[in-house]
Structure formats: structure tokens, C-alpha cells
Design a protein around this motif. Structure first.
Motif, mmCIF file in Angstrom:
data_model
loop_
_atom_site.group_PDB
_atom_site.id
_atom_site.type_symbol
_atom_site.label_atom_id
_atom_site.label_comp_id
_atom_site.label_asym_id
_atom_site.label_seq_id
_atom_site.Cartn_x
_atom_site.Cartn_y
_atom_site.Cartn_z
ATOM 1 N N GLY A 42 59.676 21.565 71.701
ATOM 2 C CA GLY A 42 58.526 20.827 72.212
ATOM 3 C C GLY A 42 57.477 21.744 72.787
ATOM 4 N N TYR A 43 56.644 21.193 73.640
ATOM 5 C CA TYR A 43 55.545 21.921 74.272
ATOM 6 C C TYR A 43 55.904 22.166 75.736
ATOM 7 N N ARG A 44 55.814 23.410 76.155
ATOM 8 C CA ARG A 44 56.251 23.728 77.503
ATOM 9 C C ARG A 44 55.179 24.482 78.283
ATOM 10 N N ARG A 45 54.876 23.958 79.482
ATOM 11 C CA ARG A 45 54.017 24.677 80.427
ATOM 12 C C ARG A 45 54.884 25.199 81.570
ATOM 13 N N GLU A 92 50.594 27.518 77.401
ATOM 14 C CA GLU A 92 51.569 26.548 76.883
ATOM 15 C C GLU A 92 52.279 27.172 75.692
ATOM 16 N N ILE A 93 53.567 26.881 75.593
ATOM 17 C CA ILE A 93 54.368 27.406 74.484
ATOM 18 C C ILE A 93 54.914 26.227 73.694
ATOM 19 N N ALA A 94 54.793 26.305 72.371
ATOM 20 C CA ALA A 94 55.282 25.211 71.526
ATOM 21 C C ALA A 94 56.274 25.747 70.508
ATOM 22 N N ASN A 95 57.387 25.055 70.391
ATOM 23 C CA ASN A 95 58.343 25.379 69.319
ATOM 24 C C ASN A 95 59.205 24.127 69.062
#
Lengths: 330, 330, 330, 330
Positions: free
Chosen positions: C265-268, C259-262
Motif C-alpha cells: 500500500g501507500y505509507r507515510r 510517501e512510499i508505495a508498494n
């Protein structure tokens, strides 16, 4: 200048709205009426409002709008009286369980030019508002399929079932309104299949407790609704909207973000299991919207017509189950 | 009989507590004081309270307890005055940035027998309360390792940094209190490593903005804290507690449960990114606990001693970074 | 003694099954046939098998069972030939697109006593197997409502659509089988609503690309299916089964847990977007089950009758859409 | 032309690598050796390889590379022999538990120019590879804080503990390698705090079972590692990397996506609880990378130097705990 409000009905939902008024800047809670004076007095005392009669509230010069939270069978008559008295009106759903009576009532509303808002509170839930906002922003392109899962934690008492109008008019009606809110287009056909699986008493009262509904619109959009009067894990209220460019969904709401892990696996708590807890913020936002519409003299949404249209869908669902056929909406 | 309160300090956090008082049944907000009369008047007007001087509030007969939300350098003196005047006291953390001054102040509190509560609001967050409740219930057995991730969305203004006491006394101090709250045992050693990675201005002020801390207790429990003054995705506040029988954790909080899916993947919104929004309920619960403790004459938690102990941990962390060594707590 | 197998059809799915045979201990891949010799040779070379003609494989003494992965229009004939030759048979779904032809074929299978397994691979997906296992274990009590969301990442090529038998016979048929697998009871009514929303070419071919289906059983169980030929976020394959005691659900599958957060938001990542990747393990398990059934001489599941019943549901769905009515299953 | 391989050591991990070779196109498994002939024969039989002596494999003309999966105390000697025989070498971690011996061994590797890869399999886990890929792609900007949570499901047998080199050299060494892999910069200080909380037998053997480690780099990057020999909920393997622009994290892996909901809440299964199951794909990818590096004559990663550097970090952690101080890496 503040918006001055009267409350007709001091029951459970009346109290919720009294709190919502208190939490809304620019609103003044003037008076409350109830058939049980003690109920009215309790709300009045905690809110700094007066107890008056229904008639006195409807006829008052110091009140701009009324909130109708009485038993359902009084809704239409009170709407008509308040409309004729020039009051802005918020009424809990449904206006009436009978479509003919709703039409009569709305005719009075139209004739008097009264402002009327119907209490489909879920439109004001922050999660569902955000779903709608994403649709409006074009995030998912054109809406294609709406899926609504809506399950109560447990059946209401048998005596409530008896005067509820049945599952479709009492419970699914919220989902019909949500479907219209999200589809952006009125359904033209209704198909419903339903069963009595949860509690034989419900069946004995001629009602169902488990249902699936399919709606279609003129342009071919589809909507699925799944209902049950039972969800052991809490009040299950989920939506997903599939569009030409993607999906936007709203998951359930929990009281905390806590998770416990051990040899049995990972466990999160059940869902919020009471509609007033689950939709606390929605009720607040709804009443704030009513108050803002009075102050700004803007049209009210959801309108009386929204109330009528969802009732027509509920009636069609009843017919669909009874006659085992698709029902077209006139 | 209601608990009558005065507020010393009408700034940002003062307003939050004023709302909390209003939302707490059994509390009466009597008066507010502030060096800026306009600030005090704004709160007074919206809350139906009076504006008085600090001295008048501390000396008032019609006030049971005071909330101190002034700038930090006034905290200790006001606590002492209020203690001597026999008032119950809620004071925002820290009591003072200087341990010696804190000890003097607590000596007065002890001598006067005053009830004092220190504002470590996170203990009242519903998620962290539930974590603690699960620990107390034995769900995870004996606590072994506590992991705290605590990151601010963005650094405060440079002038705030300058008078904040530095990262460990200003920001990590909340995590030290949380560590103590969850470990159930006081740390005996502190190790901290820290860097200036986020903003060179912070380094120029002699402070750090990124840190990791390790605490150990006499029985061998371990605690890790990870801090940063920057988290692009919002206010990151997570806890996990590993015990002999399992893990209990609290995840971050979001405004909605909405998720969007398309060719880029599945996306949820960033976290709540402001401490007052993230901890709204914690502030409410905290003030309600203060009021309940006054009403019931029960001991207050977190106490002045809790405030002192976390400050000692913060000082130890400062020493650890400066001297590149483990620091033992006396 | 190992189970000796021949493969009829060396296309995409034939290759998948060849790998599955190689991964199954106790199986021996003897020979492969295909109208395109190069395709057969490629598989034979990598698997250490021989290339033979279809007739040679069906008639071989050194082969116990055949896997039929040819174009659909050859399935029924090859099943009949293999049944008469005494071979155990695995055949990709559907046996045929025409119910009458399926019945003829199954009559031959019955008459010869041949063992026949039909390729509804999803029953062997570890997630859906676990859902079924939980139902069988009584975890959720009596099944009440099954909800299946099944969306392809993108429409197949137009020429495939033309010979696919249409959405319900080609795509939904998997969901019909899953519904039967999870309901534990055969549907007695089918209602389907469908639209052409994804690609006008599909409509021009007389097919639909978006559909909702409602199934009911004699005891009142309900099942919803939601289908689309498009899901920008990947291959959407979800199931939830609501029972009297709770809910068991299977979420989608992703390649990683990253998961990537910036600030956005949070993205899968999107879902696995190809049926062969999504169902890799299901295909393996399916072929292993076929081989185990040959070795143990146990009955095969899903059977030819399972293939027939899902085709009948698909035909009913076609009728339901065409005639805008509920269709009862005879 | 295929890459021809010999396997030295037919134990548990040897079998895993034998499978990985079989699954890698372009690889040929020629021979296996083990002190227990039966173990070697079992692998040889299932893989179609020969049983030979260690010496015969190292000296063979028909073998390009060897995989060393013997007990640790043979690693360095076998690496030296294979290097001198001109073989490419894959060796399970660690090269040796003694840094001096590792340096001697690596001197031979350098002198002979042999290609050597050390078995830090986690670098090849699809999740952690993706984390690294996102870092390399600049998704999170400059790396600032790495947080690694790494917990075994249960302690190994006491006799293994005794010859393991202790927690830091046996278990944390994987996390040290992961830290280096993700920080992109070598740590310059190590601080470790550790306890014996899980099992007194481990303490009696002079080892610890619970630990936290802090690493810092010259540029001020920070890394936290949290270890335990016990995790009742499965094999806990998580990573988060915070950078100047965002966060990338890898969550744990489960066998299925199934969730069960009832009055007790929502429950997912425990994690995969065995390192071979959790890292199946990592082992495959690792061996494929070894084979690809032989075929392409590219440098091997992780290298012998990577093995040495993680051992130095482990030694420093041991010193840190023993001497209760931060240890600088020379």
C-alpha cells in the motif's frame, strides 16, 4: 435454487432494495405491495415483479422472505405476521420507536423461530467493513477508544422530525449500532449533551439537532459520537478506532478524486451529500447478506436484538439529556 | 422505443459490456456471437439474449447497433460489414494495428454514413470527465502542460505482448487519446524514449516496458506521458493539467478510504489493480453514451478518426524510439 | 531598547525558551538560575548570559521580565516574588495544581498590577492560530461543535505521573485551554469518562490514561476531547471546529511529505512524536508574544485567569469521573 | 575549534547563509564583503561580524572558508582567487554560465587542491533527502523512472531573465542536479521541448517559460522534468521515483495543515510560494554540511564537477530545443 422475495413498501428505500435484489445473483423478486398502488406498480414494472397485497405476500407459498420498508409504525406488526407465516424477514430500522413494543415483537420472532435481520446498513459499507476486518485481524490490538463523526448534510423536513422519535432514535441510532459493531462489547453507560443550534423549528418540536455522546463499556472502553443535522460540505461519516497497537480509520467518500489548485489554494469537491448515494454499496451488500443468510440458513446479523440494544442506547441518551446525568444500561 | 443491440465477441470485455447494456435503461440486449459457443451461451443465459452467428447479428432486422469485442484482427472487417449493413457500431480500440488498414476501414464507414464509436473508455471515467469539464468551464484558463502517469500493475503474458502491437500501440494509445482529449488540440510532434527494464522477455520480443513521451502542439502546448508495465502498488492512472489560471488533477482510485496508523507510519491500501475494476464506471458510461447516441442520432465520440489519430501518434512514438529523433505528425 | 530577560529554571523547557529568546529580535537574555549550577551554566554559556541566583534575578535592575520554568511547586511563590519586584512574568502551566493556591497567587498579581502570561503554548502553534483566525474571520460562521483529539506518544515515567496532578490537570489542561480558545465562550458543564487501559502502573498510582470529555457552554456549544497516554503512530494533535457555515480543521504535523508505495500500500511516516519537536514553532511564537507584550505594554494572553479557568475544568473532570456525574462550573 | 567563515556578497541569498552560519554550532562568522557597503554593514551588525574587502577576506589568516554569493559573473574569478589562497569554498550555482569558463575554473580548483562545494540546495531539503535515503536503503529497488515537477510561482523580472542564461541554465539546472542525485547515473541523452506561454516578454527576450525534458541513462533509466515559470497555487516542487519494487515520492510543502470545508468543497491553503521560505531548512542543512566538511576535511558534495555536469545538461537542453533533436552528452 433461487431465494424468492417480496417487498412490503414501495417508497424511496423500497426502490433501493429492489435494485439491490436485481443486482444479487440467486435472488428472485416476486412481488411488491404498497398502500399507493402506483408506487408498487412502478417498481413491479421495472423489476419484472407482481403487485400483490401485503397479506398475499406474507401468505404466499412462492416467497421465502420479505423486506419491510413501510412507515415505521407498521414494522412491528408486519414482522409478527411474517414471522408467523414462516417468512425470513428483513426490516428497516427501527423495529419500533417504543422499547416495549419492540420486546413484544421480538418475543413473537423468538417463539416462531423466524429469521430476522434489521437494516443497519452501515455495517455493510465497504469502508466500515474493512475497519471491522482490521480490528478482527488484530491489526490495532485491543480496542480502546472509538470516535464516530456523523453529520447529516441538512435537517429533514419538520414533519419528518415530528414523527422521527427525535435525533437519538432516528439518526444517532445508526451510530449506536456502529459503536457496538466496533467496540465488540456492549456499552454500560450513556452520557449525552445536546443542543438546538441548526434550526429553531427543530427545537420548537422538542428535538435537538447537535449532540455529543459518550459510551463506556464494562472493561473501560470509551466511545465518542458527534452528531449534527447540518454539514454544509456534505454527508460527514467518519470513524476512527484507537487500539493498543494502533489506529484504524475510515475517511469520507467523494464522487471523484479531482482537485483544483489556484491562488485560493487546493480545492476538492464536497462529500457525497445523500445517504443513498453515500451508502449505495452498503445497501447492496446488506440485501446480498440477507439473501445469502436465507439461502444458507445461517443466523442473521444485525439481529432483532441488535435493533433493540441500539434503541435502548437511544432512549438512554434521551434520558441523559433530559435529566443531565449519566444513564446506566440495565 | 428501446435501442436493440448485438454483441460480437463474448470474451472478458464482452462480458463487461453485456453488464453495461443491462444497466442502461432503454437498451435491449438481443443477441451475442462468439467463436466459442460456450462463451456466447454463458453471456446469453445470464442476460436473456440469444446466441446467433456473427453474420446473423450483423444482418438482423431486430438489431440497431453492434458492439465489436472480438480479437483485434477482426475489428476492421467487422466494422466494414456492420457499416454496410446499416448498423451503428461500437468497436474496442484499436480499429487495426496497421494505419493503412484503418484508413481503408474508415473510408467504408464514411461511404456508408455509418455511426462509429471507438472504445477509448477512459474518456468516460468520472474523474477524467470532471477534469475535462473543469477545463471546458475555464477553471484553469488556457491549457499549457498535460502530465499523464499511466502504469499497469504488471506486464501482460508474453504471448499477448507478441500480438499487442507493442507498448505504444497497446497501452500508450489510451494516453495518446487522453492527451488529445485534454489538450484540445492535435499534437504536431512526438518524442519518445523507452527501455526494457521490467522483464527481459519483453525485450526479447522486441518490445519496451518503460517509456516517456513528449507531445507538442502547434500553439506550444506540452504533454508528458510516463508509462510502465509494472506498478507494485496497483494500477496507477493519474492526470494533471496545468493552465494559465491553475491546475486540475485527478488522483488514483482506491476501494476504500481506510487508513491504518502505527509505529511504522500511516498506511493506505494499494490502488485498484485491475483495469476492469478501476474503470467499471467508465465502461458503463461509455456504453450508455453509445446507446444514447444511437437513440438521439447524435454524432459519436470518440470517433473513428480519434482512433486513427491516436494510432498515428503511437506509430510516431515507435519511430521516435527506433530512430532516436523527434517525429513530426504529417 | 531591548527587552531584558531572566530565566528561572534551566531544565528541558528552560532550554527551549532560551533558544526562543535568542531567536527573537529585540530580546536580551541576561541571566539564568537553577538549583543545579551546571544546568544554569550550560545555558548561560551557550546563550552569552550570566548565572545568578533566583533572588538576584528577581531583584535585578537590568531585567524587565522573568520566565519561570522550575518544577511546578515553585511556580506560585516565584510568580508572587516576581510580581512584587515589578517584573513581567511568563510562567509555565500550571500556576499550581491547587486552585486555592492559584487564587492566592493571582490575588498578588492583581494587587501588584504585574503582567503575567501563562504557558499554554498550543495557542501559538501556526496551525491552531490559523484555525482561530478563520473562526475570527467568520469563515465557518458561529462555532457549534469543537472536537479535539490529543494523544501522547507514550506515557511519562511513573514518578512523573505521581506528581503530575493526574491526566486532567497535566495533559487535558492543554485541551481545556484550547477548547476555551476556540469556543469563544466558557464551558458551564463538564462530563468526563476515563479508564486505565494503557499501563496498569498508572492505575496503581490512582490515575487514568484514556479519557473522553464533553464540555457545554451556556449558549449550547459543545466540545469533545479525546485523550490517551499512548499513540503508537506519534504525537496526535488534531482539532476540528464545526460552525454554522462550515468546518475548519487542523491535521497532524509530519517531518516530511514523503510517501512510499508498494504491494503493501501507500505509507507515510509516523507523526512527530515529541512535544518539543511538534511545538517548536509554538514555543518560539509564545516567547516572542511575551516579549512583544512587555515591549508594547499590552495585556498578556493567555493570562493568569486563563490558567485558573482551565484548572477549574480539570478539577471538574476529576470530580466527574469520581462521582460519575456531570459537574457544573460555578 | 570552530570553523571561521567569510561571506562574499551581502544580497538576499547572502543573508540567508549568514543566518544559516549563525544557526550552526561550531561555526564563526568572521567577515562580510559587498560592493554596497551598507548591505555588508547590515549583515555584519546583526551577525557580530566585520566588514572587510573581498581581497582582505580571501587573504585573511583568520578565515577557513568563504561563501560566494555575489552576482554570477564574479563566481569563477572569486573561486579561483579563494582556491589559490587555500580557502575552502562554497559557491552559489552556477559557477559560470559558460562551460569553457567553468572548466578553466575547475582546473584551478583541481590544481590547488581546494575544497569546493556548489550550492544545489535542494539536495539538502529534508523531503528530498528522505527520498534519496529510501532509494539508498533499497526500499524501491532499482530506480527506473524519475519524475520531477518544478514550477516557479511567477516569472522573475524581465531584467533578471535577460542575464539568467535562460530557463534551462537558471531554473531547470536545479532539476538536472536533482535528476542526477536521484538517478544515481549520469544522463547520456537530453531531449527538451519548450514554449513561451506565460509571458510574451520572456519570448521577446529569446527565452522560454514552459518546458518538458526527458533524460535517459546508459542503463535505460528515464527521467521527466516539467517546468513552468508560473504556478498560481504556489511554488510547486514535487518528485516521484519509480523503482523495480515501488515508488517513493515527495509532495509539496505548506505552511499549515489547516483545511476548510463548506458547500464549495474542501480547501487547503496554497503552497509556500517563495524559494527561500520553501527551502529554509535546505539552506540551513547545506551550510551546515559545508561547515562539517571543512571541519572533518571530508570531500564536498555537490562538487564543482556536479556543477559542471548540470550545466552541460542545460546546454544540451538549449541545443535540443533550438535544433529540435535529441542531444547526446559527450
Amino acid at each position: 435454487m433461487s431465494v424468492r422475495l417480496g417487498l412490503l413498501g414501495a417508497g424511496r428505500i423500497g426502490k433501493v432494495h429492489a435494485s439491490a435484489i436485481a443486482a444479487t445473483p440467486g435472488a428472485e423478486f416476486v412481488a411488491v405491495a404498497d398502500a399507493f398502488p402506483a408506487a408498487a406498480e412502478a417498481i413491479a414494472a421495472s423489476a419484472g415483479a407482481e403487485v400483490r397485497t401485503v397479506e398475499a405476500i406474507i401468505g404466499a407459498d412462492d416467497i421465502d422472505g420479505v423486506l419491510i420498508t413501510t412507515p415505521t409504525d407498521l414494522h412491528a406488526t408486519l414482522i409478527e405476521q411474517a414471522a408467523r407465516a414462516g417468512k425470513a424477514i428483513f426490516c428497516e430500522k427501527p423495529i419500533d420507536l417504543d422499547v416495549k413494543r419492540v420486546r413484544e415483537c421480538l418475543a413473537v420472532v423468538e417463539e416462531t423461530g423466524a429469521a430476522l435481520m434489521v437494516g443497519f446498513n452501515r455495517r455493510f459499507d465497504p469502508n466500515f467493513m474493512e475497519v471491522r476486518r482490521q480490528i478482527d485481524a488484530g491489526t490495532i490490538g485491543a480496542v480502546e477508544i472509538v470516535q464516530i463523526t456523523s453529520r447529516d448534510p441538512a435537517p429533514p423536513p419538520a414533519d419528518y422530525i415530528g414523527r422521527s422519535g427525535g435525533l437519538f432514535r432516528d439518526m444517532t441510532i445508526h451510530d449506536f449500532d456502529m459503536a457496538r459493531f466496533l467496540l465488540g462489547e456492549d456499552p454500560v453507560t450513556v452520557f449525552a449533551a445536546a443542543s438546538n443550534l441548526v434550526d429553531p423549528k427543530i427545537g420548537a418540536l422538542g428535538d435537538v439537532d447537535s449532540a455529543t455522546v459518550v459510551l463506556t463499556t464494562a472493561s473501560g472502553k470509551l466511545c465518542q459520537i458527534s452528531n449534527s443535522r447540518r454539514a454544509s460540505y456534505g454527508y460527514d461519516q467518519r470513524i476512527e478506532v484507537h487500539g493498543s497497537k494502533g489506529l484504524v480509520s475510515a475517511e469520507n467518500v467523494r464522487a471523484t478524486t479531482v482537485e483544483i489548485a489556484n491562488g485560493d489554494g487546493y480545492r476538492r469537491e464536497p462529500l457525497l451529500d445523500f445517504f443513498m448515494t453515500r451508502y449505495t454499496q452498503a445497501y447492496r451488500n446488506e440485501i446480498a447478506a440477507f439473501i445469502a443468510a436465507i439461502a444458507s440458513k445461517q443466523p442473521m446479523t444485525p439481529s432483532g436484538d441488535d435493533g433493540l440494544k441500539s434503541l435502548l442506547l437511544a432512549d438512554a441518551a434521551v434520558t441523559s439529556v433530559r435529566e443531565k446525568r449519566v444513564v446506566e444500561i440495565g
